[in-house]
Design a protein around this motif. Structure first.
Motif, PDB file in Angstrom:
ATOM      1  N   LEU A 192       0.835  -1.205   0.000  1.00 24.71           N
ATOM      2  CA  LEU A 192       0.000   0.000   0.000  1.00 24.71           C
ATOM      3  C   LEU A 192       0.869   1.254   0.000  1.00 24.71           C
ATOM      4  O   LEU A 192       0.606   2.196  -0.755  1.00 24.71           O
ATOM      5  CB  LEU A 192      -0.936  -0.005   1.218  1.00 24.71           C
ATOM      6  N   GLU A 193       1.908   1.271   0.808  1.00 20.42           N
ATOM      7  CA  GLU A 193       2.805   2.422   0.846  1.00 20.42           C
ATOM      8  C   GLU A 193       3.489   2.630  -0.502  1.00 20.42           C
ATOM      9  O   GLU A 193       3.614   3.767  -0.991  1.00 20.42           O
ATOM     10  CB  GLU A 193       3.860   2.240   1.946  1.00 20.42           C
ATOM     11  N   ALA A 194       3.908   1.541  -1.145  1.00 21.73           N
ATOM     12  CA  ALA A 194       4.545   1.644  -2.461  1.00 21.73           C
ATOM     13  C   ALA A 194       3.554   2.186  -3.486  1.00 21.73           C
ATOM     14  O   ALA A 194       3.904   3.038  -4.317  1.00 21.73           O
ATOM     15  CB  ALA A 194       5.085   0.286  -2.888  1.00 21.73           C
ATOM     16  N   ALA A 195       2.304   1.713  -3.430  1.00 13.63           N
ATOM     17  CA  ALA A 195       1.283   2.186  -4.369  1.00 13.63           C
ATOM     18  C   ALA A 195       0.986   3.666  -4.156  1.00 13.63           C
ATOM     19  O   ALA A 195       0.842   4.433  -5.114  1.00 13.63           O
ATOM     20  CB  ALA A 195       0.006   1.352  -4.217  1.00 13.63           C
ATOM     21  N   VAL A 196       0.892   4.072  -2.893  1.00 16.21           N
ATOM     22  CA  VAL A 196       0.639   5.489  -2.585  1.00 16.21           C
ATOM     23  C   VAL A 196       1.807   6.341  -3.077  1.00 16.21           C
ATOM     24  O   VAL A 196       1.607   7.408  -3.662  1.00 16.21           O
ATOM     25  CB  VAL A 196       0.397   5.687  -1.070  1.00 16.21           C
ATOM     26  N   SER A 197       3.020   5.868  -2.878  1.00 15.11           N
ATOM     27  CA  SER A 197       4.210   6.596  -3.314  1.00 15.11           C
ATOM     28  C   SER A 197       4.215   6.741  -4.841  1.00 15.11           C
ATOM     29  O   SER A 197       4.482   7.829  -5.370  1.00 15.11           O
ATOM     30  CB  SER A 197       5.465   5.870  -2.850  1.00 15.11           C
ATOM     31  N   ARG A 198       3.890   5.661  -5.548  1.00 13.76           N
ATOM     32  CA  ARG A 198       3.827   5.732  -7.020  1.00 13.76           C
ATOM     33  C   ARG A 198       2.741   6.708  -7.461  1.00 13.76           C
ATOM     34  O   ARG A 198       2.924   7.476  -8.393  1.00 13.76           O
ATOM     35  CB  ARG A 198       3.558   4.345  -7.610  1.00 13.76           C
TER      36      ARG A 198
END
Length: 97
Positions: free
Chosen positions: A19-25
């Protein structure tokens, strides 16, 4: 052996990482999109400014062309007048001579 609670915590931790990676992207994509929109607006502003400058330049060019045509006509008339004067002077010389 791991407990079901430990397994659930690992899955939760992995899901949070995704989720954090998706939000960052997503944030990066929004930032790039904002930059692209800003760049597009700047290019549109430049295009409008250049179009106005081109219109002004074309107007000046047409005025210069008209002035050049006028000067050309006047020079041609002056040449004809000088030729007439020279022709008349030549006729006078022939009559006197």
């Amino acid at each position: 052996m791991t407990s079901p609670l430990d397994d659930a915590m690992k899955r939760l931790d992995a899901a949070l990482g995704l989720l954090e990676a998706a939000v960052s992207r997503r944030l990066d994509a929004e930032k790039r999109r904002g930059s692209l929109e800003t760049e597009l607006q700047l290019m549109q502003d430049d295009r409008s400014r250049l179009a106005e400058e081109l219109d002004g330049t074309l107007t000046r060019l047409h005025r210069f062309e008209a002035a050049t045509d006028d000067v050309g006509r006047r020079v041609q008339l002056a040449i004809l007048a000088v030729q007439n004067v020279l022709a008349q002077a030549g006729e006078l010389e022939l009559e006197e001579g």
